[in-house]
Design an enzyme around this catalytic site. Sequence first.
Site, short mmCIF file in Angstrom:
data_model
loop_
_atom_site.label_atom_id
_atom_site.label_comp_id
_atom_site.label_asym_id
_atom_site.label_seq_id
_atom_site.Cartn_x
_atom_site.Cartn_y
_atom_site.Cartn_z
N ASP A 229 -35.41 7.24 -30.72
CA ASP A 229 -34.07 7.65 -31.15
C ASP A 229 -34.23 8.57 -32.35
O ASP A 229 -35.14 8.38 -33.17
CB ASP A 229 -33.24 6.44 -31.56
N ASP A 268 -34.31 9.29 -26.00
CA ASP A 268 -33.59 8.03 -25.91
C ASP A 268 -32.22 8.22 -26.57
O ASP A 268 -31.46 9.09 -26.16
CB ASP A 268 -34.42 6.91 -26.55
N ASP A 272 -28.90 4.68 -32.48
CA ASP A 272 -28.77 3.33 -31.92
C ASP A 272 -28.70 2.32 -33.05
O ASP A 272 -29.45 2.41 -34.04
CB ASP A 272 -29.94 3.01 -30.99
N ARG A 324 -22.24 6.67 -23.59
CA ARG A 324 -22.49 5.92 -24.82
C ARG A 324 -21.98 6.66 -26.06
O ARG A 324 -22.73 7.07 -26.92
CB ARG A 324 -23.97 5.59 -24.99
#
Length: 452
Positions: A229, A268, A272, A324
């Site tokens: 990330d 990714d 996050d 997301r």
Amino acid sequence: MTPKPRPRAVRRAAAALTLLLGSLALQPGAQAATAAPEARPAAPGRDLGREVLPAGDGWAAEGAGTTGGSAADDAHVFTVRNRAQLVAALDGGSPTPKIIKVVGTIDANTDDRGRRLDCADYATDGYDLDAYLAAYDPRTWGGAKPAGPQEDARKASAARQAERVELLVGSHTTIVGLGTSAVLKGASLRVDGADNVIVRNLELRDAYDCFPAWQPNTGGLGDWKTAYDTLWLRGATHVWVDHVTASDKGHPDDREPTYFGRNFLRHDGLLDITNGSDLVTVSWSRFADHDKAMLIGNGDGVTTDRGKLRVTLHHNEFHSVVQRAPRVRFGQVHLYNNRYVIPEDGGDHRYSLGVSTESRIVAENNAFEAPGHVEVADLVKSWNGSALTERGTVFNGFPVDLVSINNAYNSGSERDLTTDTGWTPVLHGPVDGAESAAAEVAREAGAGRAGR
């Protein structure tokens, strides 16, 4: 008649007052670290590195608030221009209060002498992509987890890249970009178990994984798993992310090839927030040109996340994000005055708001812009979610009710959502009208725009 102040002006005045009060506690010589000549400094009298999260600005203001490295002494204020300097300043993720000011572009994929590294430089033990694909082709390998020489070589190669690009951020740290063009490229910033961290005015670009892993049983058809990330909060608390731009710029996944019938993903998440992270505010930031942008809560079975994952997202832009934005498990998430832009060529858009296990999202006055092939029903997706409190949403200029539309058009495999998530946000600034907020976000959100 004196014009009524615009909401942004009110916020700027409040921020200036907070800065003035905070300046009384500055260490002697706190202004010693100045912008390099090539960086345009913040407005006169402002030192972004010393600024703290304003009182009441989202969940990160809870309790003692979020002050980052503002208390750092002069010896721990660093101006960094390359990876080696950045690594030295981070000090292995130490909790010593520190302010790190980034100038220009820092590429994490460089050696200690500053030489650019590519995927071939990391490959070891005979790793070869063609050999890997031949070894684990599901038509001959089947559905078992990859094992053997090529998988071992992939892991060893991935570990070599991780040593370069994973950068640990410790407690009481502020990382701030100077001027309008501070970039951290190819890095994965990890705030792992740390408390009281600020990341501001910085572009985080292209955390590119050279060695994706094949997972045969993911999603039924298998999928490629990537490692990095751009910013990962893992068990982190009191974190403020402000005026950050995060994207895949330079290496979009949709230009990668397809192997085993699946896109060979290289990235990714952009941001996050997982593993019990808590008390986070994300403001005035831009997330762009990416598939899975933001995950809050990493597993349906991680019941230890209950009571944590309290996150505020306000005045952010999600531009050309497939999914997301965010997807939430367990957390109490306040999502207000954000702007969502799905471009005309955004045919891969899957959903924006992901309502998952025990999530409690309060979404207020957010604006969506989308082409004709994207429906309001496409904006929300539920996986075992039960509720979404939503009001003031605007879709292409028209007010819409996301919950009622989701319930009318869901697949039937999803249960209807209720509108009561059982809580009312109290830590937040003014909640403006969706369209006026979206216009401000378009002008003000993203890296290079703080302090101007």
